[in-house]
Motif scaffolding. Structure first.
Motif, PDB file in Angstrom:
ATOM      1  N   ASP A  21       0.350  -1.185  -0.303  1.00  0.00           N
ATOM      2  CA  ASP A  21       0.437  -0.230  -0.062  1.00  0.00           C
ATOM      3  C   ASP A  21       1.162   1.414  -0.658  1.00  0.00           C
ATOM      4  O   ASP A  21       0.540   1.943  -1.302  1.00  0.00           O
ATOM      5  CB  ASP A  21      -0.961   0.202   1.630  1.00  0.00           C
ATOM      6  CG  ASP A  21      -1.576  -1.167   1.165  1.00  0.00           C
ATOM      7  OD1 ASP A  21      -1.428  -2.325   0.479  1.00  0.00           O
ATOM      8  OD2 ASP A  21      -2.167  -1.575   2.671  1.00  0.00           O
ATOM      9  N   HIS A 117      -4.230   4.874   3.474  1.00  0.00           N
ATOM     10  CA  HIS A 117      -5.707   3.881   3.772  1.00  0.00           C
ATOM     11  C   HIS A 117      -5.989   3.683   2.318  1.00  0.00           C
ATOM     12  O   HIS A 117      -6.134   4.999   1.441  1.00  0.00           O
ATOM     13  CB  HIS A 117      -6.632   5.005   3.964  1.00  0.00           C
ATOM     14  CG  HIS A 117      -5.583   4.672   5.704  1.00  0.00           C
ATOM     15  ND1 HIS A 117      -4.679   5.776   6.725  1.00  0.00           N
ATOM     16  CD2 HIS A 117      -5.656   4.023   7.149  1.00  0.00           C
ATOM     17  CE1 HIS A 117      -4.473   5.020   7.702  1.00  0.00           C
ATOM     18  NE2 HIS A 117      -5.169   4.001   8.204  1.00  0.00           N
ATOM     19  N   ASP A 120     -10.207  -1.458   0.566  1.00  0.00           N
ATOM     20  CA  ASP A 120     -10.552  -2.429   1.500  1.00  0.00           C
ATOM     21  C   ASP A 120     -10.439  -1.782   2.955  1.00  0.00           C
ATOM     22  O   ASP A 120     -11.623  -2.580   3.490  1.00  0.00           O
ATOM     23  CB  ASP A 120      -9.126  -3.324   1.114  1.00  0.00           C
ATOM     24  CG  ASP A 120     -10.104  -3.715  -0.141  1.00  0.00           C
ATOM     25  OD1 ASP A 120     -10.020  -5.092  -0.336  1.00  0.00           O
ATOM     26  OD2 ASP A 120      -9.360  -3.194  -1.234  1.00  0.00           O
ATOM     27  N   ASP A 121      -9.848  -0.859   3.243  1.00  0.00           N
ATOM     28  CA  ASP A 121      -9.573  -0.770   4.862  1.00  0.00           C
ATOM     29  C   ASP A 121     -10.139   0.200   4.694  1.00  0.00           C
ATOM     30  O   ASP A 121     -10.951   0.358   6.219  1.00  0.00           O
ATOM     31  CB  ASP A 121      -8.133   0.931   4.711  1.00  0.00           C
ATOM     32  CG  ASP A 121      -7.091  -0.102   4.518  1.00  0.00           C
ATOM     33  OD1 ASP A 121      -6.847  -0.895   5.527  1.00  0.00           O
ATOM     34  OD2 ASP A 121      -6.197   0.957   3.302  1.00  0.00           O
ATOM     35  N   GLN A 122     -11.247   0.870   4.264  1.00  0.00           N
ATOM     36  CA  GLN A 122     -12.685   1.149   4.349  1.00  0.00           C
ATOM     37  C   GLN A 122     -13.466   0.566   4.849  1.00  0.00           C
ATOM     38  O   GLN A 122     -14.515   0.899   6.110  1.00  0.00           O
ATOM     39  CB  GLN A 122     -12.385   2.303   2.995  1.00  0.00           C
ATOM     40  CG  GLN A 122     -14.308   3.373   3.212  1.00  0.00           C
ATOM     41  CD  GLN A 122     -13.728   4.654   4.281  1.00  0.00           C
ATOM     42  OE1 GLN A 122     -13.722   4.413   5.798  1.00  0.00           O
ATOM     43  NE2 GLN A 122     -13.690   5.572   3.606  1.00  0.00           N
ATOM     44  N   GLU A 124     -12.833  -2.432   5.893  1.00  0.00           N
ATOM     45  CA  GLU A 124     -12.882  -3.275   7.350  1.00  0.00           C
ATOM     46  C   GLU A 124     -13.300  -2.069   8.277  1.00  0.00           C
ATOM     47  O   GLU A 124     -13.964  -2.393   9.090  1.00  0.00           O
ATOM     48  CB  GLU A 124     -11.288  -3.737   7.319  1.00  0.00           C
ATOM     49  CG  GLU A 124     -11.291  -5.010   6.621  1.00  0.00           C
ATOM     50  CD  GLU A 124      -9.541  -4.679   6.142  1.00  0.00           C
ATOM     51  OE1 GLU A 124      -8.818  -5.536   4.645  1.00  0.00           O
ATOM     52  OE2 GLU A 124      -8.792  -3.827   6.795  1.00  0.00           O
ATOM     53  N   THR A 125     -13.696  -0.974   7.790  1.00  0.00           N
ATOM     54  CA  THR A 125     -13.115  -0.310   8.978  1.00  0.00           C
ATOM     55  C   THR A 125     -14.649   0.655   9.342  1.00  0.00           C
ATOM     56  O   THR A 125     -15.222   0.074  10.667  1.00  0.00           O
ATOM     57  CB  THR A 125     -12.239   1.575   8.696  1.00  0.00           C
ATOM     58  OG1 THR A 125     -11.359   1.466   8.985  1.00  0.00           O
ATOM     59  CG2 THR A 125     -12.367   2.452   9.921  1.00  0.00           C
ATOM     60  N   LYS A 158      -6.889  -2.787  -3.103  1.00  0.00           N
ATOM     61  CA  LYS A 158      -5.954  -3.445  -2.706  1.00  0.00           C
ATOM     62  C   LYS A 158      -5.339  -4.196  -3.524  1.00  0.00           C
ATOM     63  O   LYS A 158      -4.332  -4.102  -4.179  1.00  0.00           O
ATOM     64  CB  LYS A 158      -5.801  -3.930  -1.423  1.00  0.00           C
ATOM     65  CG  LYS A 158      -4.368  -4.617  -0.963  1.00  0.00           C
ATOM     66  CD  LYS A 158      -4.405  -5.456   0.253  1.00  0.00           C
ATOM     67  CE  LYS A 158      -3.125  -5.600   0.974  1.00  0.00           C
ATOM     68  NZ  LYS A 158      -2.009  -4.741   0.910  1.00  0.00           N
ATOM     69  N   ASN A 178       0.060  -9.654   9.371  1.00  0.00           N
ATOM     70  CA  ASN A 178      -2.071  -9.537   8.028  1.00  0.00           C
ATOM     71  C   ASN A 178      -2.620 -10.314   8.101  1.00  0.00           C
ATOM     72  O   ASN A 178      -3.931 -10.863   8.465  1.00  0.00           O
ATOM     73  CB  ASN A 178      -1.168  -9.019   6.832  1.00  0.00           C
ATOM     74  CG  ASN A 178      -0.868  -7.685   7.150  1.00  0.00           C
ATOM     75  OD1 ASN A 178      -1.391  -6.375   8.007  1.00  0.00           O
ATOM     76  ND2 ASN A 178      -0.674  -6.736   5.701  1.00  0.00           N
ATOM     77  N   ARG A 185      -9.463  -6.247  13.229  1.00  0.00           N
ATOM     78  CA  ARG A 185      -9.362  -6.478  11.899  1.00  0.00           C
ATOM     79  C   ARG A 185      -8.837  -7.398  10.920  1.00  0.00           C
ATOM     80  O   ARG A 185      -8.994  -7.684   9.779  1.00  0.00           O
ATOM     81  CB  ARG A 185      -8.384  -4.781  11.161  1.00  0.00           C
ATOM     82  CG  ARG A 185      -8.534  -4.290  10.403  1.00  0.00           C
ATOM     83  CD  ARG A 185      -7.138  -3.172   9.925  1.00  0.00           C
ATOM     84  NE  ARG A 185      -8.087  -1.613  10.452  1.00  0.00           N
ATOM     85  CZ  ARG A 185      -8.885  -1.145   9.647  1.00  0.00           C
ATOM     86  NH1 ARG A 185      -9.772  -1.967   8.963  1.00  0.00           N
ATOM     87  NH2 ARG A 185      -8.911   0.064  10.089  1.00  0.00           N
ATOM     88  N   ARG A 189     -11.083  -9.039   7.957  1.00  0.00           N
ATOM     89  CA  ARG A 189     -10.162  -9.347   6.843  1.00  0.00           C
ATOM     90  C   ARG A 189     -10.195 -10.661   5.857  1.00  0.00           C
ATOM     91  O   ARG A 189     -10.926 -11.246   4.915  1.00  0.00           O
ATOM     92  CB  ARG A 189      -8.988  -8.771   7.218  1.00  0.00           C
ATOM     93  CG  ARG A 189      -8.472  -7.878   5.446  1.00  0.00           C
ATOM     94  CD  ARG A 189      -7.192  -8.256   5.169  1.00  0.00           C
ATOM     95  NE  ARG A 189      -6.701  -7.070   5.812  1.00  0.00           N
ATOM     96  CZ  ARG A 189      -5.938  -6.099   6.909  1.00  0.00           C
ATOM     97  NH1 ARG A 189      -5.005  -7.008   7.369  1.00  0.00           N
ATOM     98  NH2 ARG A 189      -5.786  -5.159   7.234  1.00  0.00           N
TER      99      ARG A 189
END
Length: 446
Positions: A21, A117, A120-122, A124-125, A158, A178, A185, A189
């Protein structure tokens, strides 16, 4: 990248972990640099949490050298920070990263700091916040910009970034943590999202749309609260009582949060506190009252609501409140939240200092929550003999002025659980237990 995030000759600090990333982020800025005349500066935080940390540090240093981008390498003992602050290593790392960003922005006179960020981070959040409980603001997810911090990759998936790097022969490091399910998190994921995507292959797009809708609604109510506050507030943390009561419930919530923000304690206030405050405000019969919330006090003085920061100096006295055997109970004056749930089975590793479980069928009277009073006793776990609470607290070396703060669950006059410490032997779970009562004690003040 959204055009509004950058302008010509901006100085950009890039958070560079060495993973796919952040390497993609650095690559993107490197491509934009000649056209926008950007000043680029990278920084790498070595968390000192895994064996590969030195490998990542060396990779970042070499990559920035080859690409002629100055880079600061910072080593921080994140496990120690987490232990001292009694927070997770994830949170400690996040706090240290943002602290360093602000420090380096100032040091090198840069305008913005960029993090990697992505979409995919969004996703998950938003899911994490839904599971933990949230409102419109939480559903908004990660903002594109907050102050000096920008997140230019929120439109990128991602896999798109990895494919770009692979196609262009750009190396990046793999973070083995990860793959671990030790972190919330990662479990979202690796476990939850794949299951949900079987039901909706477009899950990420759906959640991103939800976050945008929530962000727009959140902004709308914030703007209403700002306008009302600007028109009617006479000072920070104040608002006329009658005008507050005339607003819709959703607007009242945002007005309260605005008052808390204005006095600098919004982070201490959760949804339950807001609910409690609105319920109290709706009581018209008392024109003067005080409500103690975490790190602040909300009071009505005739025609005004006033929020003030700081903990009140309240002498602890004996308290006792009735509770049911399920649901959540907030006790703001005493500084804790209690959650109770009837379940059939309890995993042994679920129980800790703040989560206890008892045999539900051993309860004979009405349950109450309170603190100790003279003469209270219980049967310590694993023993057949009783001990006074006074003697138990002395043996545990609990300071005298702290003992009245410790909440206790009672079955009639019998001690069931000393929260944060121990359950009574008589209510323990055995092989004969058919129904369990799970108790979760959550302190809301330090």
């Amino acid at each position: 990248m959204q055009k509004h995030l950058l302008k010509e000759e901006d100085g950009i600090l890039i958070a560079l972990s060495g993973g796919s990333d952040s390497v993609f982020l650095l690559c993107m800025f490197k491509e934009l640099q000649p056209r926008l005349k950007l000043r680029l500066h990278a920084f790498h935080l070595n968390h000192m949490m895994r064996e590969s940390a030195q490998r990542d540090e060396a990779f970042v240093s070499e990559l920035c050298r080859r690409w002629n981008i100055p880079c600061d390498i910072v080593r921080s003992d994140i496990p120690r920070f987490a232990s001292e602050g009694k927070i997770s290593s994830e949170e400690a790392g996040r706090m240290e990263r943002y602290r360093l960003m602000e420090e380096l922005l100032c040091k090198y006179q840069l305008q913005k700091a960029a993090t990697a960020h992505h979409a995919d981070d969004q996703t998950e959040t938003v899911l994490m916040r839904v599971i933990r409980g949230t409102g419109l603001h939480g559903l908004s997810g990660i903002p594109e910009q907050r102050g000096h911090i920008i997140r230019p990759l929120l439109a990128f998936r991602k896999q798109e970034m990895i494919e770009y790097l692979n196609e262009n022969g750009i190396e990046y490091m793999h973070d083995e943590t990860n793959e671990s399910d030790d972190y919330f998190r990662n479990r979202i994921r690796n476990r939850v999202i794949p299951l949900l995507e079987k039901e909706n292959p477009n899950l990420a797009d759906s959640l991103l749309s939800l976050s945008r809708i929530a962000a727009n609604a959140d902004l709308y109510f914030k703007e209403i609260a700002e306008e009302l506050s600007g028109e009617y507030s006479t000072a920070a943390g104040t608002f006329p009582y009658e005008i507050f009561g005339a607003q819709k419930r959703s607007v009242q919530e945002y007005l309260l949060r605005k008052m808390m923000t204005d006095i600098g304690c919004s982070e201490d206030i959760g949804f339950g506190h807001i609910e409690l405050a609105i319920t109290k405000i709706a009581e018209h019969e008392n024109t003067v009252w005080e409500l103690h919330l975490p790190n602040c006090t909300l009071k009505r003085t005739y025609g005004m609501l006033i929020a003030t920061k700081g903990k009140p100096h309240v002498q602890r006295s004996v308290f006792r409140y009735p509770v049911g055997s399920k649901g959540s109970y907030l006790f703001p004056n005493e500084g804790f939240l209690l959650r109770m749930e009837r379940v059939k089975k309890i995993e042994k590793n679920l129980c800790n200092r703040y989560i206890k479980a008892i045999d539900y069928d051993k309860i004979e009277h009405n349950l109450t929550i309170g603190n100790r009073s003279e003469g209270d006793f219980f049967y310590p776990l694993g023993t057949e003999g009783k001990k006074s609470l006074k003697k138990y607290f002395i043996d545990q070396k609990i300071p005298k002025d702290e003992r009245m703060k410790i909440p206790i669950l009672f079955d009639g006059d019998c001690v069931v659980c000393i929260f944060g410490w121990e359950i009574d032997h008589r209510y323990r779970i055995t092989d004969r237990t058919e129904r369990c009562l799970q108790l979760e004690y959550i302190p809301t003040e330090e």
